[in-house]
Design a protein around this motif. Structure first.
Motif, mmCIF file in Angstrom:
data_model
loop_
_atom_site.group_PDB
_atom_site.id
_atom_site.type_symbol
_atom_site.label_atom_id
_atom_site.label_comp_id
_atom_site.label_asym_id
_atom_site.label_seq_id
_atom_site.Cartn_x
_atom_site.Cartn_y
_atom_site.Cartn_z
ATOM 1 N N CYS A 207 0.829 -1.206 0.000
ATOM 2 C CA CYS A 207 0.000 0.000 0.000
ATOM 3 C C CYS A 207 0.861 1.253 0.000
ATOM 4 O O CYS A 207 0.606 2.202 -0.750
ATOM 5 N N LEU A 208 1.888 1.266 0.830
ATOM 6 C CA LEU A 208 2.764 2.432 0.887
ATOM 7 C C LEU A 208 3.537 2.611 -0.417
ATOM 8 O O LEU A 208 3.648 3.724 -0.939
ATOM 9 N N ASP A 209 4.062 1.510 -0.961
ATOM 10 C CA ASP A 209 4.821 1.603 -2.203
ATOM 11 C C ASP A 209 3.923 2.003 -3.371
ATOM 12 O O ASP A 209 4.309 2.821 -4.211
ATOM 13 N N GLY A 210 2.735 1.425 -3.434
ATOM 14 C CA GLY A 210 1.841 1.716 -4.540
ATOM 15 C C GLY A 210 1.367 3.147 -4.564
ATOM 16 O O GLY A 210 0.990 3.667 -5.619
ATOM 17 N N LEU A 211 1.375 3.788 -3.398
ATOM 18 C CA LEU A 211 0.893 5.165 -3.283
ATOM 19 C C LEU A 211 2.022 6.153 -3.007
ATOM 20 O O LEU A 211 1.794 7.267 -2.575
ATOM 21 N N ALA A 212 3.250 5.714 -3.287
ATOM 22 C CA ALA A 212 4.415 6.571 -3.030
ATOM 23 C C ALA A 212 4.583 7.665 -4.067
ATOM 24 O O ALA A 212 5.317 8.632 -3.848
ATOM 25 N N ASP A 213 3.936 7.528 -5.224
ATOM 26 C CA ASP A 213 3.953 8.576 -6.231
ATOM 27 C C ASP A 213 2.536 8.739 -6.765
ATOM 28 O O ASP A 213 1.617 8.048 -6.341
ATOM 29 N N ASP A 214 2.360 9.651 -7.682
ATOM 30 C CA ASP A 214 1.014 9.996 -8.154
ATOM 31 C C ASP A 214 0.503 9.100 -9.276
ATOM 32 O O ASP A 214 -0.660 9.216 -9.664
ATOM 33 N N ARG A 215 1.354 8.231 -9.820
ATOM 34 C CA ARG A 215 0.896 7.385 -10.921
ATOM 35 C C ARG A 215 -0.129 6.378 -10.421
ATOM 36 O O ARG A 215 0.108 5.685 -9.445
ATOM 37 N N MET A 216 -1.244 6.296 -11.124
ATOM 38 C CA MET A 216 -2.306 5.371 -10.734
ATOM 39 C C MET A 216 -2.137 4.044 -11.456
ATOM 40 O O MET A 216 -2.062 3.997 -12.683
ATOM 41 N N GLY A 217 -2.092 2.969 -10.695
ATOM 42 C CA GLY A 217 -2.044 1.660 -11.300
ATOM 43 C C GLY A 217 -3.354 1.339 -12.004
ATOM 44 O O GLY A 217 -4.429 1.745 -11.556
ATOM 45 N N THR A 218 -3.265 0.619 -13.100
ATOM 46 C CA THR A 218 -4.435 0.193 -13.856
ATOM 47 C C THR A 218 -4.332 -1.307 -14.114
ATOM 48 O O THR A 218 -3.278 -1.921 -13.896
ATOM 49 N N LEU A 219 -5.408 -1.904 -14.605
ATOM 50 C CA LEU A 219 -5.373 -3.326 -14.926
ATOM 51 C C LEU A 219 -4.326 -3.622 -15.997
ATOM 52 O O LEU A 219 -3.710 -4.698 -15.995
ATOM 53 N N GLU A 220 -4.106 -2.668 -16.893
ATOM 54 C CA GLU A 220 -3.109 -2.858 -17.940
ATOM 55 C C GLU A 220 -1.691 -2.619 -17.428
ATOM 56 O O GLU A 220 -0.743 -3.252 -17.917
ATOM 57 N N ALA A 221 -1.547 -1.723 -16.460
ATOM 58 C CA ALA A 221 -0.226 -1.398 -15.894
ATOM 59 C C ALA A 221 -0.368 -1.270 -14.376
ATOM 60 O O ALA A 221 -0.360 -0.164 -13.825
ATOM 61 N N PRO A 222 -0.518 -2.399 -13.679
ATOM 62 C CA PRO A 222 -0.772 -2.348 -12.237
ATOM 63 C C PRO A 222 0.461 -1.984 -11.430
ATOM 64 O O PRO A 222 1.591 -2.198 -11.864
ATOM 65 N N LYS A 223 0.219 -1.428 -10.256
ATOM 66 C CA LYS A 223 1.289 -1.251 -9.286
ATOM 67 C C LYS A 223 1.560 -2.605 -8.611
ATOM 68 O O LYS A 223 0.650 -3.413 -8.412
ATOM 69 N N ASN A 224 2.797 -2.846 -8.242
ATOM 70 C CA ASN A 224 3.191 -4.059 -7.519
ATOM 71 C C ASN A 224 2.579 -5.325 -8.136
ATOM 72 O O ASN A 224 1.794 -6.032 -7.511
ATOM 73 N N PRO A 225 2.926 -5.624 -9.382
ATOM 74 C CA PRO A 225 2.275 -6.740 -10.089
ATOM 75 C C PRO A 225 2.483 -8.104 -9.453
ATOM 76 O O PRO A 225 1.737 -9.040 -9.780
ATOM 77 N N GLU A 226 3.440 -8.236 -8.556
ATOM 78 C CA GLU A 226 3.663 -9.536 -7.912
ATOM 79 C C GLU A 226 2.982 -9.638 -6.546
ATOM 80 O O GLU A 226 3.053 -10.681 -5.900
ATOM 81 N N SER A 227 2.324 -8.567 -6.120
ATOM 82 C CA SER A 227 1.768 -8.550 -4.765
ATOM 83 C C SER A 227 0.317 -9.007 -4.749
ATOM 84 O O SER A 227 -0.529 -8.473 -5.463
ATOM 85 N N LYS A 228 0.048 -9.992 -3.887
ATOM 86 C CA LYS A 228 -1.332 -10.424 -3.667
ATOM 87 C C LYS A 228 -1.652 -10.424 -2.172
ATOM 88 O O LYS A 228 -2.472 -11.197 -1.701
ATOM 89 N N GLY A 229 -1.003 -9.538 -1.435
ATOM 90 C CA GLY A 229 -1.333 -9.390 -0.022
ATOM 91 C C GLY A 229 -2.781 -8.960 0.154
ATOM 92 O O GLY A 229 -3.450 -8.546 -0.794
ATOM 93 N N CYS A 230 -3.250 -9.033 1.389
ATOM 94 C CA CYS A 230 -4.674 -8.772 1.639
ATOM 95 C C CYS A 230 -5.012 -7.291 1.712
ATOM 96 O O CYS A 230 -6.152 -6.916 1.981
ATOM 97 N N GLY A 231 -4.035 -6.422 1.444
ATOM 98 C CA GLY A 231 -4.254 -4.987 1.602
ATOM 99 C C GLY A 231 -5.282 -4.371 0.682
ATOM 100 O O GLY A 231 -5.809 -3.298 0.978
ATOM 101 N N ALA A 232 -5.568 -5.011 -0.457
ATOM 102 C CA ALA A 232 -6.622 -4.490 -1.333
ATOM 103 C C ALA A 232 -7.984 -5.035 -0.931
ATOM 104 O O ALA A 232 -8.987 -4.325 -0.979
ATOM 105 N N VAL A 233 -8.027 -6.307 -0.521
ATOM 106 C CA VAL A 233 -9.301 -6.893 -0.099
ATOM 107 C C VAL A 233 -9.843 -6.179 1.127
ATOM 108 O O VAL A 233 -11.039 -5.880 1.217
ATOM 109 N N MET A 234 -8.983 -5.873 2.068
ATOM 110 C CA MET A 234 -9.425 -5.343 3.358
ATOM 111 C C MET A 234 -10.110 -3.983 3.245
ATOM 112 O O MET A 234 -10.842 -3.585 4.152
#
Length: 374
Positions: free
Chosen positions: A145-172
């Motif tokens: 969460c911290l890394d993905g929001l460390a800059d202003d670029r928004m991740g998208t399905l085509e170019a996601p942030k942290n593409p290897e991360s499947k931690g529970c931080g998005a589900v929660m």
């Protein structure tokens, strides 16, 4: 109550509005209670929990972060997700309609709370939630969460942030998408997934978030929990890479039929650190819950990510039963209760009475001060 994305149902009866508000309150407060119950035992093994609290494990709040009833980043991020969804509806008056962007901006405001000492009154886009000083506390935020929001670029399905991360931080943080009661389930799933990849780009990370949002959506609309889970499975089946998430949900359903609920059966589903495990554990505990108290205690008494599994279970049970099912003693001690209630009521009012609050031709100045269009 079905309609196109972003529009309110044509008519909300008074009874519908009251029921919806109760379910929104239940979702946010229930999730926060589960989060707070697990906060004090996160990272502890089941044996350690039982050694410290007895064979049944914890049966009440355990002090965390210097107090009883303290919430973590799970609740913080959920609240900013709600803020972003309200902003999206308000900004639609300007002709702009892209909810992922507004949710991303809200999550950036959350990220600012993790690195700044307190509210910056000079920020014109802050709104009221970002001015709540108690939210400026680090409560074990996830690295993704911290890394993905460390800059202003928004991740998208085509170019996601942290593409290897499947931690529970998005589900929660994804329960609020399910509160978009007027949307079709497919759109709820899509929005939750698009917002998940802003920090968690692995396919399981964002599909689990979408599935969880659809479960909340179904129970808020009165479809029942098992039917809502089945709908989530149906929507998952059409998504590439769904197998891991689908298998975890099916394992949870199998556990329901395997015998009486126990902490060991919860642990058979995982530890909750990754998305599909947290989803499965939260679902299982909600499905077998005798009542809110029983389900939440089951959801936190295990050796894993207790606050996240407790939060997910609390979101589901709160959406299912409404605010009056929440244990009063836990509610009374909950950190940030007043803020959560205000946010829940604002969300319910925006979705049911938004046109009376703002429109291209005239708007409430007080509402726009709370939820700026910028």
């Amino acid at each position: 109550m079905t309609t196109t994305a972003g529009a309110a149902p044509a008519l909300w009866s008074r009874a519908d509005q009251q029921d919806f508000r109760a379910r929104v309150r239940g979702t946010l407060l229930g999730g926060a209670i589960g989060d707070a119950l697990g906060a004090g035992i996160e990272f502890q093994s089941l044996d350690a929990i039982r050694a410290a609290h007895g064979p049944q494990g914890v049966d009440d709040y355990v002090p965390a972060y210097g107090r009883r009833g303290a919430v973590t980043d799970d609740t913080q991020m959920t609240m900013f997700t709600v803020d972003g969804l309200i902003r999206a509806h308000v900004r639609r008056d300007t002709g702009a309609w892209h909810p992922p962007t507004d949710v991303h901006r809200a999550h950036l405001r959350w990220a600012a709370t993790q690195r700044e000492w307190g509210p910056d009154e000079r920020r014109p886009d802050a709104g009221w939630l970002a001015r709540e000083e108690w939210l400026y506390a680090q409560r074990a935020p996830g690295n993704a969460c911290l890394d993905g929001l460390a800059d202003d670029r928004m991740g998208t399905l085509e170019a996601p942030k942290n593409p290897e991360s499947k931690g529970c931080g998005a589900v929660m943080r994804s329960a609020p998408f399910g509160l978009l009661a007027g949307w079709e389930p497919e759109l709820v799933f899509q929005l939750a997934a698009e917002c998940a990849v802003q920090t968690h780009g692995h396919v399981t990370g964002y599909l689990a978030a979408g599935a969880f949002a659809v479960v909340i959506h179904g129970v808020v609309r009165g479809d029942g929990l098992r039917a809502s889970v089945d709908r989530a499975l149906t929507l998952l089946a059409g998504r590439p890479g769904h197998e891991e998430t689908t298998a975890a949900i099916r394992q949870a359903l199998a556990a329901v039929s395997a015998g009486p609920p126990t902490a060991e059966r919860v642990e058979s589903l995982g530890q909750g650190w990754v998305a599909e495990e947290a989803l499965a554990m939260g679902l299982y505990c909600a499905l077998v819950a005798e009542d809110m108290r029983h389900g939440l205690l089951l959801a936190v008494n295990h050796g894993g990510d207790s606050d996240s599994t407790g939060s997910l279970c609390g979101n589901i049970l709160g959406a299912l039963h409404g605010e009056t099912a929440l244990p009063p003693a836990w509610l009374a001690e909950l950190e940030g209760r007043a803020t959560l209630l205000q946010l829940a009521d604002d969300f319910a009012m925006e979705l049911t009475q938004g046109p009376a609050l703002h429109s291209p031709s005239g708007s409430s100045a007080a509402w726009l001060a709370r939820y700026p269009r910028v």
